[in-house]
Write a protein that holds these residues in place. Structure first.
Motif, short mmCIF file in Angstrom:
data_model
loop_
_atom_site.label_atom_id
_atom_site.label_comp_id
_atom_site.label_asym_id
_atom_site.label_seq_id
_atom_site.Cartn_x
_atom_site.Cartn_y
_atom_site.Cartn_z
N SER A 126 0.67 -1.11 0.12
CA SER A 126 0.24 0.19 0.02
C SER A 126 0.71 1.12 -0.06
O SER A 126 0.50 2.07 -0.65
CB SER A 126 -1.08 -0.02 1.22
OG SER A 126 -1.90 -1.10 1.09
N LYS A 127 2.05 1.20 0.52
CA LYS A 127 2.92 2.41 0.71
C LYS A 127 3.46 2.67 -0.84
O LYS A 127 3.57 3.71 -1.11
CB LYS A 127 4.25 2.07 1.57
CG LYS A 127 3.81 2.45 3.02
CD LYS A 127 4.76 2.02 3.96
CE LYS A 127 4.37 2.26 5.32
NZ LYS A 127 5.38 1.80 6.29
N ASP A 128 3.78 1.67 -1.54
CA ASP A 128 4.32 1.76 -2.89
C ASP A 128 3.16 2.38 -3.73
O ASP A 128 3.44 3.10 -4.56
CB ASP A 128 4.59 0.10 -3.36
CG ASP A 128 5.83 -0.32 -2.91
OD1 ASP A 128 6.67 0.59 -2.40
OD2 ASP A 128 6.00 -1.57 -2.91
N LYS A 129 1.96 2.01 -3.43
CA LYS A 129 0.79 2.44 -4.49
C LYS A 129 0.70 3.95 -4.08
O LYS A 129 0.53 4.66 -4.88
CB LYS A 129 -0.46 1.68 -3.79
CG LYS A 129 -0.72 0.29 -4.48
CD LYS A 129 -1.85 -0.24 -4.24
CE LYS A 129 -2.00 -1.78 -4.86
NZ LYS A 129 -3.28 -2.15 -4.42
N ALA A 130 0.84 4.07 -2.63
CA ALA A 130 0.40 5.45 -2.14
C ALA A 130 1.55 6.54 -2.71
O ALA A 130 1.29 7.45 -3.33
CB ALA A 130 0.74 5.64 -0.63
N MET A 131 2.67 5.96 -2.75
CA MET A 131 3.92 6.74 -3.37
C MET A 131 3.70 7.16 -5.02
O MET A 131 3.86 8.05 -5.22
CB MET A 131 5.30 6.03 -3.04
CG MET A 131 5.75 6.16 -1.83
SD MET A 131 6.01 7.98 -1.11
CE MET A 131 7.13 8.59 -2.38
N ALA A 132 3.26 5.93 -5.50
CA ALA A 132 2.83 6.11 -6.91
C ALA A 132 1.99 7.20 -7.34
O ALA A 132 2.07 7.86 -8.16
CB ALA A 132 2.56 4.65 -7.60
N TYR A 133 0.83 7.04 -6.62
CA TYR A 133 -0.28 8.05 -6.78
C TYR A 133 0.12 9.47 -6.47
O TYR A 133 0.01 10.46 -7.21
CB TYR A 133 -1.39 7.90 -5.80
CG TYR A 133 -2.69 8.67 -6.03
CD1 TYR A 133 -3.46 8.59 -7.03
CD2 TYR A 133 -2.91 9.49 -4.72
CE1 TYR A 133 -4.59 9.43 -7.34
CE2 TYR A 133 -3.85 10.49 -4.96
CZ TYR A 133 -4.73 10.21 -6.14
OH TYR A 133 -5.75 11.14 -6.42
N ILE A 134 1.01 9.58 -5.31
CA ILE A 134 1.44 11.04 -5.13
C ILE A 134 2.44 11.61 -6.09
O ILE A 134 2.13 12.85 -6.42
CB ILE A 134 1.96 11.19 -3.59
CG1 ILE A 134 1.07 10.87 -2.59
CG2 ILE A 134 3.12 12.38 -3.32
CD1 ILE A 134 1.59 10.50 -1.20
#
Length: 108
Positions: free
Chosen positions: A90-98
């Motif tokens: 989820s951290k990876d997804k959040a970083m990609a989104y940001i």
């Protein structure tokens, strides 16, 4: 190892503290501190606050780099609090989104 764990190690070295000494100063068990480093995951904000309190520093001082103090806004603090409870995927997804928001690939 995460920036936070590396920073804790650095601060312990500066003070001549072992992980055992850190645990005692935090009123925590040595096992909990050892597990923190064995898992090599980013410590929670709560844990970092306890480390800072034991070392007599602020969170801003903990994140200080090259003599530059980092001061976070309330929104930045909230974002980090939310981020820190996510699992690694989820951290990876959040970083990609940001990153996508920052470079204009996604609409806000």
């Amino acid at each position: 190892m995460s920036y936070e764990l590396n920073r804790i190690e650095e601060l312990c070295r500066e003070r001549g503290w072992s992980h055992y000494k850190l645990a005692k100063e935090m009123n925590d068990s040595a096992n909990n501190i050892s597990n923190l480093f064995r898992r090599t995951t980013t410590p929670s904000i709560v844990t970092l606050r306890r480390v800072c309190a034991a070392m007599g520093i602020t969170m801003a001082e903990f994140y200080k780099r090259d003599g530059i103090s980092t001061v976070l806004t309330e929104n930045q603090k909230a974002l980090l609090d939310h981020y820190n409870v996510l699992d690694s995927r989820s951290k990876d997804k959040a970083m990609a989104y940001i990153k996508g928001l920052a470079d204009g690939r996604y609409d806000a």
